[in-house]
Design an enzyme around this catalytic site. Structure first.
Site, PDB file in Angstrom:
ATOM      1  CB  THR A 185       0.492  -3.145   6.569  1.00 41.90           C
ATOM      2  OG1 THR A 185      -0.935  -3.160   5.904  1.00 41.90           O
ATOM      3  CG2 THR A 185       1.042  -1.961   6.557  1.00 41.90           C
ATOM      4  CG  ASP A 186      -2.578  -7.398   4.261  1.00 38.26           C
ATOM      5  OD1 ASP A 186      -3.096  -6.555   4.947  1.00 38.26           O
ATOM      6  OD2 ASP A 186      -3.248  -7.752   3.088  1.00 38.26           O
TER       7      ASP A 186
ATOM      8  CB  THR B  12      -0.725   0.052   1.293  1.00 37.59           C
ATOM      9  OG1 THR B  12      -1.866  -1.132   1.081  1.00 37.59           O
ATOM     10  CG2 THR B  12      -1.798   1.353   1.355  1.00 37.59           C
TER      11      THR B  12
ATOM     12  CB  SER C 251       2.182  -7.489   1.901  1.00 35.82           C
ATOM     13  OG  SER C 251       0.776  -6.832   2.351  1.00 35.82           O
TER      14      SER C 251
END
Length: 324
Positions: free
Chosen positions: A89-90, A13, A56
Site C-alpha cells: 500500500t505504501d 503486506t 512496496s
C-alpha cells in the site's frame, strides 16, 4: 460464462505474515496469496503469475514498467478480460497512476492491497482481492482507466491516495471520493472519470526530483539536483502555489536550462493556481514557465513528469500530460 482475469502478484503486506517471535511483519518465501487461488475460481478463470515479491517501498518506476510490459504481453497473446494486481500500500497509488498514464487498453486494470498481513486477525487481503476480481469482471469497469479497490470502495488511480498509516480505510480520494463500491455480489459505479490520456513509453531513462517547499527554504537543494543531472523538478509549493523568494533566482536559472519545473500544492485539498503577484507568488512563477498541475499530489506529479520526459521532452508533451 466466467471471465478470464490475469492476476499479478508483486508483494506487499497483502502477501506478508507476522513473525510470531519478533512481531515484525515480513515477506515470506512463498506468497500465501498464491495458495488461495481455489477460493477465487468460482468468480473467474484466473491466470496467476508472480512478477516479483517486494515490499512496496522497494518498488521503483523500473518495476512499474515491467508490470506495464507484462500486461501488454499477456493481453496480446491471449484473451484477457481484466487484470488484478496485488501490491503493497505504501506506493500502490504511484504504480496505479504510472499504469494509468502509460498503458493503452480498455479492459479493467485493478490494483488492491491490504493493511493487515495474511496471518493477522481481521486480515483484509483475501477480501480485498476478491473485491478487486469482482470489479475486474464488471462490464461497467471497462474504459475507466486504472482503478484501486480496497475496503469495498472503487477509486481512480489519478485521485486516490493513502491517507492513514495503519487504518484499513486508508485509501481515499480527497475532494472527489470513490467512483463506486462493492456490496456482496454488486459492483456499482455511480460516476465515471471525465477523461483519460495515455502516453506510451518503453523505457525509463530520465530522473525527476521531488521537494516539499517549507518556510525559509534555501535554494541549495534545487541547485544540487541540477548538478546531479536530474531532468525535471516537482515542487510541493505553499498554499495555492507559492514559494519563498529565496527560491525564485535558482528556479529562473533552472528554467533557462530547459529543465522543467512542475508545481503542486502541498495542501491536502485544493489545486495550485497562479493567484498571487508578489515575489515567489504563483502568477510570476507561471509567467516564468513553471507548469501548474490540476490537483495531483507531489508523488503523482513526479511520475507524470517522468513519463512526459520519457515520452517526449517537448514542452507540449509536458503541458498535455498536466492538462488531463
Amino acid at each position: 460464462m466466467l471471465k478470464t482475469i490475469l492476476l499479478i502478484h508483486t508483494g506487499g503486506t497483502i502477501s506478508m505474515q507476522v513473525n510470531e517471535a519478533t512481531g515484525a511483519v515480513i515477506p515470506t518465501e512463498n506468497n500465501p496469496l498464491i495458495f488461495e487461488g481455489d477460493k477465487l475460481k468460482e468468480h473467474a478463470n484466473i491466470i496467476e503469475i508472480e512478477a516479483f515479491n517486494l515490499p512496496s517501498p522497494h518498488i521503483t518506476p523500473k518495476e512499474m514498467l515491467i508490470l506495464k510490459k507484462l500486461i501488454e504481453r499477456y493481453t496480446l497473446e491471449q484473451k484477457i478480460d481484466g487484470v488484478v494486481i496485488t501490491h503493497g500500500t505504501d506506493t500502490l497509488e504511484e504504480t496505479a497512476y504510472f499504469l494509468d498514464l502509460s498503458l493503452e487498453t480498455t479492459i479493467p486494470i485493478v490494483l488492491t492491497g491490504a493493511m493487515r498481513s495474511s496471518n493477522e486477525i481481521g486480515s483484509d487481503g483475501l477480501y480485498n482481492l476478491l473485491s478487486a476480481i469482482k470489479v475486474a469482471c464488471s462490464e461497467d469497469a471497462k474504459e475507466k482507466g486504472v482503478l484501486v479497490v480496497l475496503n469495498d470502495e472503487i477509486h481512480t488511480a489519478e485521485n486516490v491516495t493513502k491517507t492513514h498509516a495503519s487504518n484499513v480505510s486508508t485509501f481515499q480520494s480527497p475532494q472527489y471520493g470513490p467512483i463506486g463500491f462493492i456490496s456482496k455480489s454488486i459492483v456499482h459505479f455511480h460516476h465515471s472519470p471525465n477523461h483519460r490520456a495515455v502516453f506510451p513509453i518503453q523505457s525509463i531513462t530520465k530522473r525527476v526530483a521531488l521537494f516539499k517547499v517549507y518556510a525559509g527554504m534555501d535554494p541549495d537543494l534545487l541547485e544540487a539536483s541540477v548538478k546531479l543531472g536530474y531532468d525535471g523538478i516537482v515542487l510541493e509549493a505553499l498554499g495555492q502555489g507559492n514559494v519563498p523568494p529565496s527560491l525564485v533566482p535558482i528556479m529562473e536559472e533552472i528554467l533557462k536550462k530547459d529543465i522543467p519545473i512542475v508545481l503542486v500544492s502541498r495542501c491536502f485539498n485544493g489545486i495550485a493556481q497562479d493567484v498571487y503577484g508578489y515575489v515567489g507568488g504563483g502568477k510570476g512563477l507561471k509567467e516564468k514557465g513553471v507548469i501548474f498541475t490540476k490537483g495531483l499530489n507531489g508523488q503523482k506529479a513526479r511520475l507524470a513528469l517522468l513519463i512526459a520526459l520519457n515520452h517526449s521532452a517537448s514542452r507540449k508533451a509536458m503541458e498535455d500530460i498536466f492538462s488531463i
